[in-house]
Design an enzyme around this catalytic site. Structure first.
Site: not given
Length: 198
Positions: A145, A164
């Site tokens: 991330d 995401d």
């Protein structure tokens, strides 16, 4: 005395209330779904490679005047760092999602549903690749991330990645389509109910 002549309707004649276009005549949208999913996977993979190569975990990069920060985070959980520590279960869930979308694709004739499912499929595959190939091991890999909103450490919003974003965007689109009555096969729910009554 004039004779009356009955005229049989021809195939080209339209009948009021009849469906405008048969479902089977609409093109399948599997190709569109696949193209979107592949583009998402490649974009997600390239963005993660670039971040891993150029961003150090302790040195976030300020972007857009601080509206966004690029920060390298290894996420053992789901999207937005949820369910941390259940990587193996999340891997199974991602595989199930991919299989479910593949099965649904056979009757897919709606461009909107193709976009939504393509975004979700691409995002699921993008994060699944991390879980399979990244450390600490197969099916337990940590997802990369790197996007933090308005703060360098995810204080205001969990750190996320492109996959995401696509999963969430695709999910919202699918919910909206379902709410408006658009079916994956290209029909409208209201029209289908009227046809069933008639």
């Amino acid at each position: 005395m004039m004779d009356t002549v009955s005229v049989e309707p021809t195939p080209n004649d339209t009948v009021e209330g009849a469906p405008e276009e048969p479902v089977t005549s609409r093109p399948r949208r599997i190709g569109l779904l696949v193209v979107i999913a592949v583009l998402v996977v490649f974009a997600d993979l390239l963005s993660k490679i670039a971040v891993v190569a150029n961003v150090e975990p302790e040195h976030p990069v300020r972007v857009f005047g601080g509206a966004v920060y690029l920060v390298l985070v290894r996420n053992a959980g789901a999207a937005f760092s949820l369910a941390t520590g259940m990587t193996w279960l999340l891997t199974i869930v991602a595989v199930a999602v991919v299989i479910a979308i593949a099965r649904m694709a056979r009757r897919l004739r709606s461009a909107g549903w193709a976009w939504g499912l393509g975004l979700v499929l691409g995002g699921a595959l993008g994060n699944l690749i991390d879980r399979v190939f990244r450390a600490p091991g197969v099916l337990q890999g940590h997802v990369v991330d790197f996007v933090s909103v308005a703060s360098p450490r995810g204080e205001y919003w969990p750190v996320f990645n492109l996959a995401d974003s696509c999963i969430v965007s695709g999910g919202i689109l699918l919910v909206l389509l379902a709410f408006l009555g658009h079916e994956p096969d290209g029909t409208r729910a209201a029209r289908r109910s009227e046809t069933a009554r008639g």
